[in-house]
Design an enzyme around this catalytic site. Structure first.
Site, mmCIF file in Angstrom:
data_model
loop_
_atom_site.group_PDB
_atom_site.id
_atom_site.type_symbol
_atom_site.label_atom_id
_atom_site.label_comp_id
_atom_site.label_asym_id
_atom_site.label_seq_id
_atom_site.Cartn_x
_atom_site.Cartn_y
_atom_site.Cartn_z
ATOM 1 N N LYS A 1 0.838 -1.201 0.000
ATOM 2 C CA LYS A 1 0.000 0.000 0.000
ATOM 3 C C LYS A 1 0.875 1.253 0.000
ATOM 4 C CE LYS A 1 -0.138 -0.587 4.962
ATOM 5 N NZ LYS A 1 -0.904 -0.934 6.145
ATOM 6 N N ARG B 1 -10.463 -0.391 14.931
ATOM 7 C CA ARG B 1 -10.194 0.350 13.700
ATOM 8 C C ARG B 1 -11.126 -0.182 12.616
ATOM 9 N NH1 ARG B 1 -4.179 0.919 10.987
ATOM 10 N NH2 ARG B 1 -4.735 -1.121 10.173
ATOM 11 N N TYR C 1 17.456 29.212 9.109
ATOM 12 C CA TYR C 1 16.270 29.989 9.491
ATOM 13 C C TYR C 1 16.181 30.190 10.996
ATOM 14 C CZ TYR C 1 13.874 30.003 4.973
ATOM 15 O OH TYR C 1 13.505 30.231 3.675
ATOM 16 N N MET D 1 12.934 24.113 3.304
ATOM 17 C CA MET D 1 12.099 23.422 2.320
ATOM 18 C C MET D 1 12.924 22.569 1.353
ATOM 19 S SD MET D 1 9.369 24.930 -0.428
ATOM 20 C CE MET D 1 8.357 25.744 0.807
#
Ligand SMILES: *Cc1c(COP(=O)(O)O)cnc(C)c1O
Length: 376
Positions: free
Chosen positions: A32, A135, A255, A313
């Protein structure tokens, strides 16, 4: 470009390790989420070569893609199971692609049966039983009615299954689920059974039944302490150094000026960032995203080096002060996980799990086979 190299020999070796460990059960595989981010087509055909015939996906569309890849490789004998229950309107797709729905509710059973009547087809289905995870799956109180419905509608059940919540950690949860699975699956006499995910494959023969469904261990992630040393790394995430500079003690980097340099520091700027799925939470020590944890490390020119400051990023900074100067140059590739940096260590540093790192790899990360990586 950042790339992830997929060592399909290691992938197949991991599958064979699990298959040998549980010789009484068939060993399937979860492919998956695009084969845990590594490309469902390549992963599925490779595991089929190793001997796998049972493939688990989440959605029918994923199943159709896996079917297409296997057929193109001349591997037409695979069973493909769709885990998420029967999505409305997808019965025709299941039939056209030969997909096995994992029915989860009495409604699923009815809808599947009606769909079959319309198509005048006989097709096998699987059934999920809920055993303590809350679930997906037929609830305990619906199990008897479900068994009745299956008999009444003459459904061709090829598998009953359930899923373990915490097979990778010591607790009584797995034993409780095992007992409940035994009890509920007895309502479906003669139908093959499946319970174990990767970690379940390491819980001993009580857990493996007729078919196992490992995912993460095949892709090189940990399946709990018992899997240690047995699983080979499969995916290597790497990216090139773009620039190298020396900054002075007292300066800042990245940053937020979050990394304060305590020494003169050689900084390698590498072309990989959170847009590629390298998590911002893996930023270097001293970056207050999560207090008190060490940052992640990378591997460059034979050395483990710390990530410096915030992951941005498209870029990540590495502190390469302790690497010999001429060993790292622009173009040198740094490994962010792979044979030298365990993916589970990166996950831990980032407060997540290997599953999320693999399935979160961004679309611009090149997927390369080991052979392709060797020539590039
Ligand atoms: C994803 C999944 C698996 C595989 O789990 P791993 O922990 O990756 O081995 C098996 N069964 C079900 C139902 C799943 O959703």
């Amino acid at each position: 470009m950042p790339s992830v190299t997929i060592d399909s020999a290691a992938l197949r070796a991991n599958w064979r390790t699990l298959a040998k460990r549980n010789p009484a059960a068939r060993t399937g595989t979860a492919v998956k989420a695009d084969g845990y981010g590594l490309g469902a087509a390549g992963v599925s055909t490779s595991l089929h070569e190793a001997g796998c015939r049972d493939f688990f996906v989440a959605w029918a569309e994923e199943g159709a893609a896996v079917r297409k890849a296997l057929e193109a490789a001349g591997q037409g004998d695979a069973r493909i199971y769709v885990l998420q229950g029967l999505e409305p309107g997808t019965v025709p797709m299941h039939l056209a692609e030969g997909l096995i729905p994992v029915l989860s509710t009495p409604d699923d059973i009815a809808v599947w049966r009606e769909g079959l009547s319309v198509a005048q087809a006989e097709a096998p289905a699987a059934l999920q039983l809920e055993t303590g995870m809350n679930r997906l799956g037929l609830a305990e109180e619906d199990a008897e009615a479900g068994a009745e419905l299956v008999r009444e509608r003459e459904l061709d059940l090829c598998l009953v299954m359930s899923h373990l919540a915490s097979a990778d950690e010591p607790s009584n949860q797995s034993a409780r689920q095992l007992a409940r699975f035994r009890e509920l699956s007895a309502l479906f006499p003669g139908v093959p059974r499946s319970l174990a995910n990767s970690a379940g494959c390491f819980l001993g023969p009580d857990y493996t039944f007729d078919l196992t469904r490992p995912g993460i261990a095949l892709y090189g992630g940990s399946a709990g302490p018992a899997s240690e040393g047995l699983i080979r790394p499969v995916a290597t995430l790497s990216a090139a150094v773009l620039q190298i500079r020396t900054a002075k003690a007292g300066e800042a980097a990245g940053y937020g000026a979050a990394a304060r340099l305590t020494r003169n520091t050689r900084i390698a700027t590498v072309g990989l960032g959170y847009a590629d799925g390298y998590p911002r939470a893996a930023s270097g020590a001293g970056v207050p995203l999560r207090e008190g944890r060490p940052g992640a490390e990378a591997f460059v020119a034979g050395h483990r080096v710390p990530v410096l400051g915030r992951v941005s990023m498209d870029l990540t900074l590495l502190d390469v002060t302790d690497v010999p100067e001429d060993a790292v140059v622009p173009g040198t590739r740094a490994e962010f996980f792979g044979p030298n940096i365990a993916i589970d260590d990166v996950a831990k540093a980032a407060g997540t799990i290997a599953y999320e790192l693999l399935t979160g790899l961004g679309p611009r990360v090149l997927r390369l086979s080991a052979e392709e990586a060797a020539i590039s």
